[in-house]
Design a protein around this motif. Structure first.
Motif, short mmCIF file in Angstrom:
data_model
loop_
_atom_site.label_atom_id
_atom_site.label_comp_id
_atom_site.label_asym_id
_atom_site.label_seq_id
_atom_site.Cartn_x
_atom_site.Cartn_y
_atom_site.Cartn_z
N SER A 76 0.83 -1.21 0.00
CA SER A 76 0.00 0.00 0.00
C SER A 76 0.86 1.26 0.00
O SER A 76 0.58 2.20 -0.76
N MET A 77 1.90 1.28 0.83
CA MET A 77 2.76 2.45 0.88
C MET A 77 3.52 2.65 -0.43
O MET A 77 3.68 3.78 -0.91
N ALA A 78 3.98 1.55 -1.03
CA ALA A 78 4.70 1.66 -2.31
C ALA A 78 3.79 2.21 -3.40
O ALA A 78 4.20 3.09 -4.18
N ILE A 79 2.56 1.70 -3.45
CA ILE A 79 1.61 2.17 -4.46
C ILE A 79 1.26 3.63 -4.21
O ILE A 79 1.19 4.44 -5.15
N PHE A 80 1.07 3.98 -2.95
CA PHE A 80 0.71 5.36 -2.62
C PHE A 80 1.78 6.34 -3.09
O PHE A 80 1.47 7.34 -3.75
N PHE A 81 3.04 6.08 -2.77
CA PHE A 81 4.10 7.01 -3.16
C PHE A 81 4.34 7.00 -4.67
O PHE A 81 4.69 8.03 -5.25
N ALA A 82 4.13 5.84 -5.30
CA ALA A 82 4.27 5.79 -6.78
C ALA A 82 3.20 6.66 -7.44
O ALA A 82 3.51 7.41 -8.38
N PHE A 83 1.98 6.58 -6.97
CA PHE A 83 0.91 7.40 -7.53
C PHE A 83 1.08 8.87 -7.17
O PHE A 83 0.69 9.75 -7.93
N LEU A 84 1.67 9.12 -6.01
CA LEU A 84 1.82 10.49 -5.55
C LEU A 84 2.74 11.31 -6.45
O LEU A 84 2.56 12.52 -6.63
N VAL A 85 3.74 10.65 -7.03
CA VAL A 85 4.71 11.38 -7.85
C VAL A 85 4.48 11.17 -9.33
O VAL A 85 5.27 11.64 -10.14
N ARG A 86 3.37 10.51 -9.72
CA ARG A 86 3.11 10.30 -11.14
C ARG A 86 2.79 11.61 -11.82
O ARG A 86 2.33 12.57 -11.20
N ASP A 87 3.01 11.66 -13.12
CA ASP A 87 2.74 12.88 -13.88
C ASP A 87 1.25 13.09 -14.00
O ASP A 87 0.54 12.20 -14.43
#
Length: 271
Positions: free
Chosen positions: A260-271
């Motif tokens: 969940s944390m990995a997905i959250f931060f990946a989506f947080l910095v997406r363009d």
């Protein structure tokens, strides 16, 4: 607002009406899939754009106004409850919008912003009419235009709406179920902060489950879940009062937390 008084505009509008009539005839036959109907619309655009480029005066002779803008919003004035009437109007609007957008005359930043909002509205209307493929196309155009005027939040909203329209066109099955869960969890990645609520639900559920498995009190269970969620612990790091079942639950929770944390931060910095 501009109207057909500009030289050449009336002729282009007539051509758009003929294209829409051809589209309507093929749609009423019921033999073409939505993708084929979109190809039919795309085949209409080159002659429309050519006619627009050679017949309509340049922006400097129009005071910078959009030549076909009145046609963009024609569908909004179609208040009839007849879906066919609304579809005819929205198809004409789409053809007019694409003709002006893809013509040779460069549009200003404010005009691109207005047209982007118009495509957003078109996408919503296509979705309401049960044409998700058309909606996906128009939402994508809206997102591209919003990107050109650097309106990131509106671009993400258009992309999200496009994904939802694409989901609506998908047949029932496992993929559709997974997409439904993904939308609920994080809006296909365009609503990453929604995941924080799901993380809180995960903590609450697992803390109750660990407590029910025989751990020493709910507060200790909640504390153990919080630590495990953010920093997975080995069996030896846990209090001996946590039984085998509780320890297994904490390990499962730690994996869910890491993902969940990995997905959250990946989506947080997406363009």
């Amino acid at each position: 607002m501009p109207n057909a008084s500009f030289p050449g505009v009336e002729s282009v509008i007539d051509d758009i009406a003929k294209c829409e009539l051809r589209y309507r005839d093929r749609a009423e036959e019921g033999v073409l899939a939505e993708e084929e109907l979109l190809e039919l619309l795309d085949s209409c655009l080159p002659p429309l754009i050519y006619a627009f480029d050679i017949q309509v005066p340049p922006p400097r002779e129009r005071g910078g106004a959009l030549a076909l803008e009145k046609e963009f919003y024609e569908w909004r004035d179609t208040t009839s409850g007849d879906p066919e009437a609304r579809r005819a109007a929205v198809i004409r609007s789409y053809l007019a919008s694409e003709t002006e957008r893809r013509g040779q005359f460069r549009l200003s930043r404010s005009q691109n912003g207005r047209i982007a909002a118009h495509y957003d509205a078109l996408g919503g209307e296509f979705s309401a009419l049960g044409l998700p493929g058309h909606a996906v196309l128009t939402f994508q155009v809206a997102a591209d235009l919003y990107a050109s005027v650097q309106q990131k939040s509106r671009r993400q909203r258009s992309l999200l709406n496009g994904r939802r329209a694409q989901h609506a066109a998908r047949p029932p099955g496992a993929v559709r179920v997974l997409e439904t869960l993904l939308d609920a969890a994080c809006g296909y990645g365009y609503r990453p902060f929604r995941m924080l609520s799901w993380m809180a639900v995960t903590l609450a559920v697992f803390s109750v489950a660990v407590w029910s498995a025989g751990s020493p009190g709910y507060v200790r269970s909640l504390h153990g879940c919080l630590i495990s969620f953010l920093n997975p612990l080995a069996f030896g790091s846990l209090d001996a009062d946590f039984g085998p079942v509780a320890q297994v639950l904490l390990i499962i929770e730690s994996y869910i937390g890491c993902v969940s944390m990995a997905i959250f931060f990946a989506f947080l910095v997406r363009d």
